[in-house]
Design a protein around this motif. Structure first.
Motif, PDB file in Angstrom:
ATOM      1  N   CYS A 312      35.448  44.810  40.855  1.00 63.22           N
ATOM      2  CA  CYS A 312      36.765  44.451  40.310  1.00 63.22           C
ATOM      3  C   CYS A 312      36.919  44.819  38.827  1.00 63.22           C
ATOM      4  O   CYS A 312      36.031  44.562  38.022  1.00 63.22           O
ATOM      5  CB  CYS A 312      36.983  42.951  40.496  1.00 63.22           C
ATOM      6  SG  CYS A 312      38.525  42.374  39.816  1.00 63.22           S
ATOM      7  N   ILE A 313      38.061  45.423  38.493  1.00 64.98           N
ATOM      8  CA  ILE A 313      38.340  45.765  37.090  1.00 64.98           C
ATOM      9  C   ILE A 313      39.378  44.816  36.487  1.00 64.98           C
ATOM     10  O   ILE A 313      39.922  45.072  35.412  1.00 64.98           O
ATOM     11  CB  ILE A 313      38.783  47.241  36.941  1.00 64.98           C
ATOM     12  CG1 ILE A 313      40.022  47.546  37.810  1.00 64.98           C
ATOM     13  CG2 ILE A 313      37.644  48.189  37.296  1.00 64.98           C
ATOM     14  CD1 ILE A 313      40.645  48.908  37.557  1.00 64.98           C
ATOM     15  N   ARG A 314      39.661  43.728  37.195  1.00 64.27           N
ATOM     16  CA  ARG A 314      40.556  42.659  36.702  1.00 64.27           C
ATOM     17  C   ARG A 314      41.950  43.177  36.310  1.00 64.27           C
ATOM     18  O   ARG A 314      42.423  42.911  35.211  1.00 64.27           O
ATOM     19  CB  ARG A 314      39.937  41.968  35.474  1.00 64.27           C
ATOM     20  CG  ARG A 314      38.524  41.460  35.669  1.00 64.27           C
ATOM     21  CD  ARG A 314      38.469  40.152  36.410  1.00 64.27           C
ATOM     22  NE  ARG A 314      37.118  39.612  36.390  1.00 64.27           N
ATOM     23  CZ  ARG A 314      36.227  39.741  37.370  1.00 64.27           C
ATOM     24  NH1 ARG A 314      36.550  40.377  38.494  1.00 64.27           N
ATOM     25  NH2 ARG A 314      35.029  39.213  37.259  1.00 64.27           N
ATOM     26  N   CYS A 315      42.563  43.914  37.230  1.00 66.11           N
ATOM     27  CA  CYS A 315      43.906  44.425  36.942  1.00 66.11           C
ATOM     28  C   CYS A 315      44.987  43.439  37.376  1.00 66.11           C
ATOM     29  O   CYS A 315      46.123  43.524  36.923  1.00 66.11           O
ATOM     30  CB  CYS A 315      44.113  45.764  37.641  1.00 66.11           C
ATOM     31  SG  CYS A 315      44.232  45.619  39.428  1.00 66.11           S
ATOM     32  N   GLY A 316      44.666  42.548  38.296  1.00 64.94           N
ATOM     33  CA  GLY A 316      45.636  41.534  38.746  1.00 64.94           C
ATOM     34  C   GLY A 316      46.612  42.021  39.801  1.00 64.94           C
ATOM     35  O   GLY A 316      47.458  41.250  40.266  1.00 64.94           O
ATOM     36  N   ALA A 317      46.522  43.298  40.211  1.00 68.64           N
ATOM     37  CA  ALA A 317      47.508  43.814  41.176  1.00 68.64           C
ATOM     38  C   ALA A 317      47.452  43.071  42.509  1.00 68.64           C
ATOM     39  O   ALA A 317      48.473  42.877  43.165  1.00 68.64           O
ATOM     40  CB  ALA A 317      47.288  45.307  41.401  1.00 68.64           C
ATOM     41  N   CYS A 318      46.249  42.646  42.906  1.00 66.83           N
ATOM     42  CA  CYS A 318      46.136  41.943  44.192  1.00 66.83           C
ATOM     43  C   CYS A 318      46.935  40.643  44.171  1.00 66.83           C
ATOM     44  O   CYS A 318      47.493  40.221  45.184  1.00 66.83           O
ATOM     45  CB  CYS A 318      44.667  41.699  44.561  1.00 66.83           C
ATOM     46  SG  CYS A 318      43.719  40.820  43.323  1.00 66.83           S
ATOM     47  N   ILE A 341      41.418  37.980  44.505  1.00 73.22           N
ATOM     48  CA  ILE A 341      40.076  38.187  43.926  1.00 73.22           C
ATOM     49  C   ILE A 341      39.421  36.833  43.626  1.00 73.22           C
ATOM     50  O   ILE A 341      38.231  36.640  43.868  1.00 73.22           O
ATOM     51  CB  ILE A 341      40.105  39.121  42.683  1.00 73.22           C
ATOM     52  CG1 ILE A 341      38.682  39.397  42.166  1.00 73.22           C
ATOM     53  CG2 ILE A 341      40.975  38.580  41.571  1.00 73.22           C
ATOM     54  CD1 ILE A 341      37.768  40.101  43.111  1.00 73.22           C
ATOM     55  N   CYS A 372      44.514  47.473  45.860  1.00 67.73           N
ATOM     56  CA  CYS A 372      43.369  47.396  44.933  1.00 67.73           C
ATOM     57  C   CYS A 372      42.964  48.792  44.480  1.00 67.73           C
ATOM     58  O   CYS A 372      42.610  49.643  45.291  1.00 67.73           O
ATOM     59  CB  CYS A 372      42.193  46.689  45.599  1.00 67.73           C
ATOM     60  SG  CYS A 372      40.747  46.680  44.535  1.00 67.73           S
ATOM     61  N   PRO A 373      42.990  49.056  43.175  1.00 67.26           N
ATOM     62  CA  PRO A 373      42.719  50.408  42.703  1.00 67.26           C
ATOM     63  C   PRO A 373      41.266  50.845  42.867  1.00 67.26           C
ATOM     64  O   PRO A 373      40.972  52.034  42.721  1.00 67.26           O
ATOM     65  CB  PRO A 373      43.099  50.342  41.221  1.00 67.26           C
ATOM     66  CG  PRO A 373      42.985  48.916  40.850  1.00 67.26           C
ATOM     67  CD  PRO A 373      43.333  48.136  42.075  1.00 67.26           C
ATOM     68  N   VAL A 374      40.375  49.904  43.157  1.00 62.28           N
ATOM     69  CA  VAL A 374      38.974  50.312  43.353  1.00 62.28           C
ATOM     70  C   VAL A 374      38.504  49.987  44.776  1.00 62.28           C
ATOM     71  O   VAL A 374      37.308  49.901  45.044  1.00 62.28           O
ATOM     72  CB  VAL A 374      38.044  49.681  42.289  1.00 62.28           C
ATOM     73  CG1 VAL A 374      38.234  50.363  40.942  1.00 62.28           C
ATOM     74  CG2 VAL A 374      38.269  48.186  42.155  1.00 62.28           C
ATOM     75  N   ILE A 376      38.444  47.435  46.941  1.00 61.53           N
ATOM     76  CA  ILE A 376      37.558  46.318  47.339  1.00 61.53           C
ATOM     77  C   ILE A 376      38.010  45.803  48.711  1.00 61.53           C
ATOM     78  O   ILE A 376      39.197  45.509  48.899  1.00 61.53           O
ATOM     79  CB  ILE A 376      37.604  45.180  46.298  1.00 61.53           C
ATOM     80  CG1 ILE A 376      37.149  45.697  44.941  1.00 61.53           C
ATOM     81  CG2 ILE A 376      36.726  43.998  46.735  1.00 61.53           C
ATOM     82  CD1 ILE A 376      37.221  44.688  43.823  1.00 61.53           C
ATOM     83  N   ILE A 378      38.704  43.217  50.245  1.00 56.77           N
ATOM     84  CA  ILE A 378      38.876  41.780  49.985  1.00 56.77           C
ATOM     85  C   ILE A 378      38.976  40.977  51.286  1.00 56.77           C
ATOM     86  O   ILE A 378      38.333  39.931  51.436  1.00 56.77           O
ATOM     87  CB  ILE A 378      40.140  41.532  49.118  1.00 56.77           C
ATOM     88  CG1 ILE A 378      40.012  42.293  47.800  1.00 56.77           C
ATOM     89  CG2 ILE A 378      40.348  40.040  48.852  1.00 56.77           C
ATOM     90  CD1 ILE A 378      41.265  42.265  46.938  1.00 56.77           C
TER      91      ILE A 378
HETATM   92  S1  SF4 Z   1      43.466  44.505  42.707  1.00 56.77           S
HETATM   93 FE1  SF4 Z   1      41.271  44.892  42.940  1.00 56.77          FE
HETATM   94  S2  SF4 Z   1      40.574  45.438  40.892  1.00 56.77           S
HETATM   95 FE2  SF4 Z   1      42.583  44.495  40.634  1.00 56.77          FE
HETATM   96  S3  SF4 Z   1      42.122  42.296  40.245  1.00 56.77           S
HETATM   97 FE3  SF4 Z   1      42.456  42.520  42.439  1.00 56.77          FE
HETATM   98  S4  SF4 Z   1      40.406  42.864  43.297  1.00 56.77           S
HETATM   99 FE4  SF4 Z   1      40.268  43.234  41.085  1.00 56.77          FE
END
Ligand code: SF4
Length: 474
Positions: A312-318, A341, A372-374, A376, A378
């Motif tokens: 996770c890069i903590r972008c908050g999109a999720c 997340i 999720c841009p990476v 994950i 989830i």
């Molecule tokens: S969208 Fe993915 S990268 Fe961004 S906060 Fe959520 S889990 Fe982390």
């Protein structure tokens, strides 16, 4: 549920009754979703950059122990002092000991989720040190004595009017105004004085580069740069997963982070911190400390499936796309990391005894996974945690802690009905005939009808409709 467990159901039920809160979230999330969609309108480009971002994070995790050693060696070579903390208590103690050595009384903080995880402000306050949040959103929630409700926009649950009242009530020189520029200016004037007199600056870290010993920090307000350059001592705190291998890994991750988080191609400031002030330099702190926090992460790392959480890069999109988070808001999770997340990270860090409800705060719609841009997985991890909550395993603390006889019986009944075509047809036919007659106040149905209209059952089953159309049962 254990005594120390957090009651998400109760908190979310209260949030659902709060029309103001629901309105604030709906507006904010709709705006964020559409702005983000514009940033990634080109599907081929999105797929490409997303694959690259995921591979950067996966490669870093595959070599995590080696990269952390390299990061420590290169930071030390650059003059950054590295400290390791297994728990949040240890991390707080390290921060305090640095403060006490320099006799610090005032700290200014840039935004840092790890410091939220450490409950650092409350800890420092207990030791007589004033700790002031300098990110505008964090400053607002600190004035309100609340927790952040989003990892990128901590005060997103409040509207301008609420903030105007809060400023009037809590800031001595404040005149009541709903003018956003005037409110921002007021906060800036308060903070400026503090930057100039703070003994220590604290920040988070968005990425730490192992090959160069560089700490990267993205931000929009300049407060991060002020916190890390004006006070004579800078302390950066980060979770141990934030390391990347090379400098060239930084641009793709930053591009994904800023576009996913605030729909900006790049933030106003990207800080790359590589050393304390050198001889002859005019600014910068004399000391930089990096506190690397474990807090359960090495346990997560040891399990190949759960390890994906650490990408996770903590972008908050999720969060912005989650149908649960967007209805109940961040405070219902009562956790530093809310939303999808948070629902997978918190139970792994703090155990299922305490956070066992969170993996159930999910409709399994997969929206978070798609956004999720990476990449994950989830929802898969959510399923794994739900299963661990019932079946004792050994990877997650408190596994098996939510096994209740009543729930086990309900699931057994469901699986028997679902496994037998006859039983399934009987159950659906019964619901088609009698479902609509069931009163909305029935115990199980009430959970739904408390905040929503009662669902209407179709008066014919899918099988019956198919038969009418001449489609044979298979
Ligand atoms: S969208 Fe993915 S990268 Fe961004 S906060 Fe959520 S889990 Fe982390």
């Amino acid at each position: 549920m254990g005594e120390t467990s957090i009651n998400f159901a109760k908190a979310s039920s209260a949030a659902l009754q709060d029309q103001q809160l629901r309105g604030n979230f709906r507006r904010a999330m709709d705006g964020l979703m559409s702005k983000r969609a514009v940033q990634f309108a080109d599907t081929a480009e999105w797929n490409g950059v997303r694959t690259l971002g995921a591979s950067v994070r996966l490669r870093a995790l595959s070599k995590l122990p080696e990269l952390l050693e390299k990061l420590e060696a290169n930071c030390t070579k650059n003059g950054i002092q590295v400290h390791w903390a297994s728990t949040t208590d240890e991390a707080n103690a390290i921060v305090l000991s640095i403060m006490q050595r320099v006799n610090a009384k005032l700290v200014v903080k840039g935004k840092s989720m790890v410091s939220e995880e450490m409950h650092l402000n409350a800890f420092l306050e207990k030791h007589g040190i004033e700790s002031l949040e300098s990110d505008l959103g964090e400053y607002i929630v600190q004035l309100d004595e609340a927790m952040p409700s989003h990892i990128i926009m901590p005060a997103i649950h409040m509207n301008t009017k609420q903030i105007a009242h809060l400023f009037k009530q809590k800031i001595k020189e404040a005149e009541y105004t709903e003018d956003v520029a005037q409110l921002t200016d007021l906060a800036r004037r308060v903070l400026r004085k503090k930057f100039a007199t703070a003994d220590v600056g604290i920040s988070g870290v968005n990425m730490a580069v192992a090959e160069t010993g560089t700490l990267c920090l993205v931000e929009n307000e300049g407060n991060g740069r002020m916190s890390t350059t004006v006070p004579p001592v800078h302390i950066a705190v980060m979770g141990l997963e934030k390391v990347v291998e090379k400098l060239e890994d930084v641009p793709p991750v930053i591009s994904l982070l800023t576009r996913s988080a605030t729909a900006q191609p790049i933030t106003t400031y990207v800080n790359m911190i590589s050393s304390p002030r050198k001889e002859g330099e005019k600014d910068g702190p004399n000391e930089i400390h990096l506190v690397i926090l474990d807090n359960g992460r090495s346990g997560i790392y040891a399990d190949e499936e759960l390890r994906n959480t650490l990408r996770c890069i903590r972008c908050g999109a999720c969060m912005n796309h989650c149908p649960v988070y967007t209805k109940v808001g961040g405070h219902a999770y009562q956790a530093p990391y809310p939303g999808p997340i948070g629902s997978i990270l918190m139970p792994q860090v703090e155990g299922l005894e305490k956070r066992g409800e969170l993996p159930h705060a999910c409709t399994m719609c997969n929206a978070c996974v798609e956004i999720c841009p990476v990449k994950i997985p989830i929802v898969e991890i959510m399923g794994r945690l739900r299963s661990e909550a019932v079946h004792p395993g050994d990877a997650v603390r408190g596994a098996g802690s939510h096994a209740s006889k009543a729930e086990a019986m309900v699931w057994k009944g469901w699986s028997m009905t679902y496994a037998s075509p006859l039983a399934y047809q009987f159950a659906t036919a019964l619901l088609a005939k009698l479902g609509n007659a069931a009163p909305a106040s029935l115990p199980l149905l009430k959970e739904w009808t408390n905040v929503r209209a009662k669902p209407r059952f179709a008066n014919r089953t899918l099988h019956a409709l198919a038969r009418e159309k001449g489609i044979p049962d298979v």
